[in-house]
Design an enzyme around this catalytic site. Sequence first.
Site, PDB file in Angstrom:
ATOM      1  N   ALA A   1       0.797  -1.238   0.000  1.00 51.29           N
ATOM      2  CA  ALA A   1       0.000   0.000   0.000  1.00 51.29           C
ATOM      3  C   ALA A   1       0.825   1.282   0.000  1.00 51.29           C
ATOM      4  O   ALA A   1       0.246   2.372   0.059  1.00 51.29           O
ATOM      5  CB  ALA A   1      -0.996   0.030   1.161  1.00 51.29           C
ATOM      6  N   ALA A   2       2.151   1.185  -0.116  1.00 52.62           N
ATOM      7  CA  ALA A   2       2.953   2.427  -0.146  1.00 52.62           C
ATOM      8  C   ALA A   2       2.501   3.312  -1.316  1.00 52.62           C
ATOM      9  O   ALA A   2       2.335   4.527  -1.161  1.00 52.62           O
ATOM     10  CB  ALA A   2       4.427   2.087  -0.262  1.00 52.62           C
ATOM     11  N   GLY A   3       2.280   2.688  -2.474  1.00 50.99           N
ATOM     12  CA  GLY A   3       1.812   3.453  -3.637  1.00 50.99           C
ATOM     13  C   GLY A   3       0.435   4.058  -3.392  1.00 50.99           C
ATOM     14  O   GLY A   3       0.142   5.170  -3.828  1.00 50.99           O
ATOM     15  N   ASP A   4      -0.395   3.335  -2.675  1.00 59.06           N
ATOM     16  CA  ASP A   4      -1.747   3.838  -2.375  1.00 59.06           C
ATOM     17  C   ASP A   4      -1.685   5.040  -1.440  1.00 59.06           C
ATOM     18  O   ASP A   4      -2.426   6.014  -1.605  1.00 59.06           O
ATOM     19  CB  ASP A   4      -2.596   2.734  -1.726  1.00 59.06           C
ATOM     20  CG  ASP A   4      -2.721   1.522  -2.629  1.00 59.06           C
ATOM     21  OD1 ASP A   4      -2.654   1.690  -3.865  1.00 59.06           O
ATOM     22  OD2 ASP A   4      -2.879   0.403  -2.105  1.00 59.06           O
TER      23      ASP A   4
END
Length: 301
Positions: free
Chosen positions: A251-254
Amino acid sequence: MGKIVVIGSCNTDMVVTAPKIPVPGETILGNEFSIIAGGKGANQAVAAARAGGMVTFVAKVGDDNFGIDAIKGYKADKIDTSYVFKDPDTPSGIAIIIVEEGTGQNSIVVAGGANKKLNIDDIKAVEKIISEADVVLIQLEIPLDVVEFSLKLAKQYGVKTILNTAPAQPLSDELLRLVDIITPNETEARILTGLDPVSDEEVKRAAAKLLEKVNEAVIITLGSRGVYFVSKSGENGFVPTTNVVAVDTTAAGDVFNGYLAAAMADGKSYLDAISISNKAATISVTRKGAQPSIPIMNELS
Ligand code: RIB
């Protein structure tokens, strides 16, 4: 406080930590198992809300406990869930995630379930909310015709559109013309441009190629290398990120995209918006899981 509509997926993540990601045909012994709220759309909605945005989340869940619990979580983050639709005949989306101990890298398989049932009529029901938004943020874990229709509707009302091109897939020029800001990672940039954005020069070339297809800006996320951005208004550059020990990169990109949407909805410059979003994403990789790892704005200072 900017108004953000996030249209996308809601999943429940089944997460196993393991000493490595198994190769095809291999069985390995893992360690911890957890059930965690996830889904790219939902993670981005939660991130935008924790960044201080007024968020409406448009999604579809099944009529089951995963869906019910997910909605409870969004409400706790003060997200408007009036348009999280229910499909009585389809299970809520789930994701199987393996997190590699030591690197925090992951491998994800999504069973879309009710996410695949989100349809154009659902989006028509949200037309008024979309028309009043500052930013519409979408990813690719819902049907592509819904993505395209949503972008079209947003553009019809002059609403800024951000497309996070995850998970990676080729996209038509017609669809890309409806996008103001596109935010691929390296893999997605490779699929969209045919270029291999490994060196800085190739990253710039891939961004320039994509910039010809979208309306405003290209922001390529490069993991621990930070972010490269280029805009039609002439701004560009690499924005580094702080090096941390990653526990779980899920979820880093999220987190980056949710914070970016909130910052753009507040009228921040690309550079400021990217710097804030980088910080939030960096904090998230030091924590386990998708939604539990998302910081609130106060934690960034
Ligand atoms: O980006 C991370 C997310 O991808 C996970 O939460 C999983 O549900 C998948 O959608």
